[in-house]
Design a protein around this motif. Structure first.
Motif, PDB file in Angstrom:
ATOM      1  N   ALA A 336       0.836  -1.209   0.000  1.00 56.60           N
ATOM      2  CA  ALA A 336       0.000   0.000   0.000  1.00 56.60           C
ATOM      3  C   ALA A 336       0.866   1.253   0.000  1.00 56.60           C
ATOM      4  N   ASN A 337       1.920   1.261   0.790  1.00 59.95           N
ATOM      5  CA  ASN A 337       2.810   2.429   0.850  1.00 59.95           C
ATOM      6  C   ASN A 337       3.515   2.661  -0.480  1.00 59.95           C
ATOM      7  N   ALA A 338       3.954   1.574  -1.121  1.00 65.67           N
ATOM      8  CA  ALA A 338       4.653   1.701  -2.411  1.00 65.67           C
ATOM      9  C   ALA A 338       3.729   2.300  -3.468  1.00 65.67           C
ATOM     10  N   ILE A 339       2.466   1.873  -3.485  1.00 62.57           N
ATOM     11  CA  ILE A 339       1.506   2.420  -4.456  1.00 62.57           C
ATOM     12  C   ILE A 339       1.266   3.901  -4.178  1.00 62.57           C
ATOM     13  N   ALA A 340       1.087   4.245  -2.901  1.00 58.72           N
ATOM     14  CA  ALA A 340       0.800   5.637  -2.535  1.00 58.72           C
ATOM     15  C   ALA A 340       1.971   6.561  -2.873  1.00 58.72           C
ATOM     16  N   GLU A 341       3.195   6.057  -2.754  1.00 56.90           N
ATOM     17  CA  GLU A 341       4.376   6.887  -3.010  1.00 56.90           C
ATOM     18  C   GLU A 341       4.633   7.120  -4.491  1.00 56.90           C
ATOM     19  N   ARG A 342       4.177   6.218  -5.326  1.00 54.71           N
ATOM     20  CA  ARG A 342       4.476   6.327  -6.762  1.00 54.71           C
ATOM     21  C   ARG A 342       3.627   7.410  -7.424  1.00 54.71           C
ATOM     22  N   GLN A 343       4.268   8.317  -8.130  1.00 55.10           N
ATOM     23  CA  GLN A 343       3.567   9.380  -8.852  1.00 55.10           C
ATOM     24  C   GLN A 343       3.361   8.950 -10.305  1.00 55.10           C
ATOM     25  N   VAL A 344       2.642   7.848 -10.475  1.00 53.23           N
ATOM     26  CA  VAL A 344       2.328   7.328 -11.813  1.00 53.23           C
ATOM     27  C   VAL A 344       0.825   7.098 -11.887  1.00 53.23           C
ATOM     28  N   PRO A 345       0.258   7.020 -13.103  1.00 50.37           N
ATOM     29  CA  PRO A 345      -1.183   6.753 -13.217  1.00 50.37           C
ATOM     30  C   PRO A 345      -1.562   5.466 -12.496  1.00 50.37           C
ATOM     31  N   CYS A 346      -2.633   5.543 -11.704  1.00 46.47           N
ATOM     32  CA  CYS A 346      -3.107   4.381 -10.959  1.00 46.47           C
ATOM     33  C   CYS A 346      -4.632   4.353 -11.043  1.00 46.47           C
ATOM     34  N   VAL A 347      -5.180   3.225 -11.506  1.00 46.33           N
ATOM     35  CA  VAL A 347      -6.615   3.097 -11.752  1.00 46.33           C
ATOM     36  C   VAL A 347      -7.171   1.921 -10.966  1.00 46.33           C
ATOM     37  N   TYR A 348      -8.356   2.113 -10.424  1.00 44.38           N
ATOM     38  CA  TYR A 348      -9.092   1.004  -9.818  1.00 44.38           C
ATOM     39  C   TYR A 348     -10.204   0.602 -10.778  1.00 44.38           C
ATOM     40  N   VAL A 349     -10.245  -0.679 -11.162  1.00 45.72           N
ATOM     41  CA  VAL A 349     -11.291  -1.200 -12.049  1.00 45.72           C
ATOM     42  C   VAL A 349     -12.411  -1.740 -11.168  1.00 45.72           C
ATOM     43  N   CYS A 350     -13.530  -1.028 -11.148  1.00 48.83           N
ATOM     44  CA  CYS A 350     -14.639  -1.399 -10.270  1.00 48.83           C
ATOM     45  C   CYS A 350     -15.441  -2.550 -10.874  1.00 48.83           C
ATOM     46  N   ASN A 351     -15.981  -3.394 -10.026  1.00 47.57           N
ATOM     47  CA  ASN A 351     -16.831  -4.499 -10.494  1.00 47.57           C
ATOM     48  C   ASN A 351     -18.094  -3.964 -11.146  1.00 47.57           C
ATOM     49  N   ILE A 352     -18.659  -4.746 -12.054  1.00 50.72           N
ATOM     50  CA  ILE A 352     -19.884  -4.347 -12.749  1.00 50.72           C
ATOM     51  C   ILE A 352     -21.105  -4.617 -11.883  1.00 50.72           C
ATOM     52  N   MET A 353     -21.113  -5.758 -11.197  1.00 50.65           N
ATOM     53  CA  MET A 353     -22.252  -6.161 -10.366  1.00 50.65           C
ATOM     54  C   MET A 353     -21.814  -6.263  -8.906  1.00 50.65           C
ATOM     55  N   THR A 354     -22.780  -6.079  -8.007  1.00 52.01           N
ATOM     56  CA  THR A 354     -22.489  -6.297  -6.586  1.00 52.01           C
ATOM     57  C   THR A 354     -22.337  -7.780  -6.318  1.00 52.01           C
ATOM     58  N   GLN A 355     -21.637  -8.114  -5.252  1.00 54.50           N
ATOM     59  CA  GLN A 355     -21.398  -9.523  -4.913  1.00 54.50           C
ATOM     60  C   GLN A 355     -22.138  -9.851  -3.622  1.00 54.50           C
ATOM     61  N   PRO A 356     -23.102 -10.784  -3.697  1.00 52.98           N
ATOM     62  CA  PRO A 356     -23.879 -11.137  -2.503  1.00 52.98           C
ATOM     63  C   PRO A 356     -22.989 -11.605  -1.358  1.00 52.98           C
ATOM     64  N   GLY A 357     -23.279 -11.096  -0.153  1.00 54.12           N
ATOM     65  CA  GLY A 357     -22.499 -11.471   1.015  1.00 54.12           C
ATOM     66  C   GLY A 357     -21.208 -10.710   1.154  1.00 54.12           C
ATOM     67  N   GLU A 358     -20.914  -9.809   0.211  1.00 51.43           N
ATOM     68  CA  GLU A 358     -19.650  -9.071   0.258  1.00 51.43           C
ATOM     69  C   GLU A 358     -19.847  -7.583  -0.022  1.00 51.43           C
ATOM     70  N   THR A 359     -20.528  -7.270  -1.109  1.00 53.86           N
ATOM     71  CA  THR A 359     -20.721  -5.849  -1.453  1.00 53.86           C
ATOM     72  C   THR A 359     -22.197  -5.563  -1.760  1.00 53.86           C
ATOM     73  N   ASP A 360     -23.100  -6.143  -1.010  1.00 55.70           N
ATOM     74  CA  ASP A 360     -24.541  -5.911  -1.220  1.00 55.70           C
ATOM     75  C   ASP A 360     -24.854  -4.420  -1.119  1.00 55.70           C
ATOM     76  N   GLY A 361     -25.527  -3.895  -2.159  1.00 57.88           N
ATOM     77  CA  GLY A 361     -25.947  -2.501  -2.145  1.00 57.88           C
ATOM     78  C   GLY A 361     -24.821  -1.499  -2.313  1.00 57.88           C
ATOM     79  N   TYR A 362     -23.619  -1.930  -2.638  1.00 55.28           N
ATOM     80  CA  TYR A 362     -22.483  -1.019  -2.755  1.00 55.28           C
ATOM     81  C   TYR A 362     -22.564  -0.179  -4.031  1.00 55.28           C
ATOM     82  N   SER A 363     -22.148   1.076  -3.892  1.00 55.58           N
ATOM     83  CA  SER A 363     -21.958   1.960  -5.039  1.00 55.58           C
ATOM     84  C   SER A 363     -20.458   2.029  -5.344  1.00 55.58           C
TER      85      SER A 363
END
Length: 457
Positions: A336-363
């Motif tokens: 986590a620290n290495a990612i935060a320190e790097r000044q390079v493009p960083c993207v999070y690819v979000c899931n398309i659907m929610t996952q029951p029992g894990e991300t119910d109702g998540y935006s």
């Protein structure tokens, strides 16, 4: 008359065939002159070596044989010039020399191709050009696990060979979980999927690596790749070396690395106060996750994974199950620290659907907050989300499983300081209605965004 007609027809056929073959043959030949292949310089050096050898021999024998040879050549040329004008004999000799050079070089490269490309239909020069293009691709580090990460890798490997996949080792279900409980060591399942995804079109070996036993006492459900990695890690005494050896067998483009070599076990605290131990048990608990961690806490990151992050041009987090595939990698504070320190493009690819029992109702904003809380700091500057919703058929199918599209709450995401990249990166199976990321579309969008960010900076 019949003979003349047959000769004319033969000559006509030869001319037609040569028209088709010549452009292809010439095109393949001129590809060898393309910059970056490092072929022309060695050919010139070889030619220089031949000249030096000739000069050395001439000096050694005091030029006597060379003198007579040159005298003979001069007499021969003088005789030819008397028989044929220079404007005829000169071009003829020149053409003969060029033809000999082309013939010799063609046979040389043909012999090399026959040895190195016995089971491939591609030309050697095409393979070299492709390898050169891939080796000049950006250094991309991907972080995640499960089927989501392997889907991404299949697309990215067509644009760069400088890929590092940092993969979770918290899996304790299925074949990996059984091996982990019965034999010990780290779970190989997600690692195996990523190795297969990055394999350089070695179809048979990849199928072998992914083969799952359907019979046999104790073998049912196990994949050959999982058993292979487990046995190899026992032989070498090192899971990292086992992954490296497997990657060589499958001619992997890039490298696959575990986030840590520690035997970690995930735990989650739910909103109702329960504490769930084990990655596979968290989803089955059907509760709202408020906190997640691992035992032992703060596992040390693999040094090679940190090295890849500090050299990266581009970092991609996800896609994959938020709490059981993505966040487990980030529970190693050094990552986590290495990612935060790097000044390079960083993207999070979000899931398309929610996952029951894990991300119910998540935006989308809920996904971002979960990662920020787990790491204690923001790691990425943009989030990629699906633009168009799935079909009605798919929505009905997923609704039966209490799964819905992840909502894009633009204002909340903006307040969290993230850019939104909206694109159609979804593949929907028409028969089953299953929704997944499309590997080629996903890679294309991510690389296009990276190119834009690189130009801006």
């Amino acid at each position: 008359m019949t003979t003349n007609r047959l000769l004319k027809q033969t000559m006509r056929t030869i001319r037609q065939e040569s028209r088709h073959l010549a452009p292809t043959w010439l095109g393949q030949w001129f590809k060898w002159l393309a910059p970056g292949l490092f072929v022309k310089r060695w050919m010139l050096i070889s030619a220089g070596g031949v000249l030096l050898v000739s000069l050395g021999l001439a000096i050694w024998v005091k030029l006597t044989p060379i003198f007579y040879l040159m005298q003979f050549a001069a007499d021969l040329l003088e005789t030819l010039s008397r028989l044929l004008p220079s404007y005829v004999s000169g071009p003829l000799v020149l053409i003969a020399g060029v033809l000999l050079i082309l013939w010799g070089q063609t046979r040389t490269f043909g012999s090399i191709t026959n040895v190195l490309m016995t089971d491939r239909d591609e030309e050697l020069v095409d393979v070299l050009l492709t390898a050169r293009r891939l080796n000049r691709g950006p250094r991309i580090v991907t972080i995640g696990g499960g089927t989501g990460l392997s889907t991404l890798l299949r697309g990215l490997k067509r644009s760069s060979a400088n890929i590092t996949a940092i993969v979770t080792v918290a899996d304790d279900g299925g074949s990996s979980g059984r091996l982990r409980r019965e034999i010990g060591g780290l779970p190989p399942g997600d690692i195996r999927n990523c190795i297969a995804a990055l394999a350089d079109e070695e179809k048979l070996l990849t199928e072998l690596f992914q083969y799952r036993f359907k019979a046999g006492d104790g073998l049912v459900g196990h994949s050959f790749g999982n058993l292979f990695l487990t046995v190899l890690s026992d032989i070498t005494g090192d899971f990292e070396q086992a992954i490296t050896a497997s990657s060589k067998v499958l001619a992997v483009r890039g490298q696959v690395l575990p986030a840590t070599l520690s035997d970690v076990c995930l735990w989650a605290e739910l909103e109702d106060g329960r504490r769930i131990e084990g990655e596979s048990s968290i989803t089955k608990a059907n509760g709202k996750i408020v906190r997640i961690g691992c035992t032992p806490p703060n596992p040390p990151a693999l040094p090679r994974a940190l090295e890849a992050l500090y050299k990266a041009d581009y970092i991609v987090i996800g896609p994959g199950s938020l709490y059981t595939s993505v966040i487990p990698n980030l529970l190693a504070p050094e990552i986590a620290n290495a990612i935060a320190e790097r000044q390079v493009p960083c993207v999070y690819v979000c899931n398309i659907m929610t996952q029951p029992g894990e991300t119910d109702g998540y935006s989308v904003a809920d996904h971002i907050r979960a990662i920020d809380i787990a790491c204690g700091k923001p790691l990425f500057d943009a989030v990629l989300v699906q633009k168009q919703p799935p079909s009605a058929k798919a929505l009905i199918r997923y609704a039966e499983e209490q799964s819905h599209p992840v909502g894009v709450d633009r204002d909340a995401v903006t307040k969290l300081g993230r850019r939104i990249i909206r694109a159609d990166v979804m593949h929907e199976d028409e028969e089953t209605g299953l929704v997944r990321h499309d590997s080629e579309r996903l890679a294309r969008v991510l690389l296009r965004w990276y190119g834009r960010r690189s130009r801006e900076s």
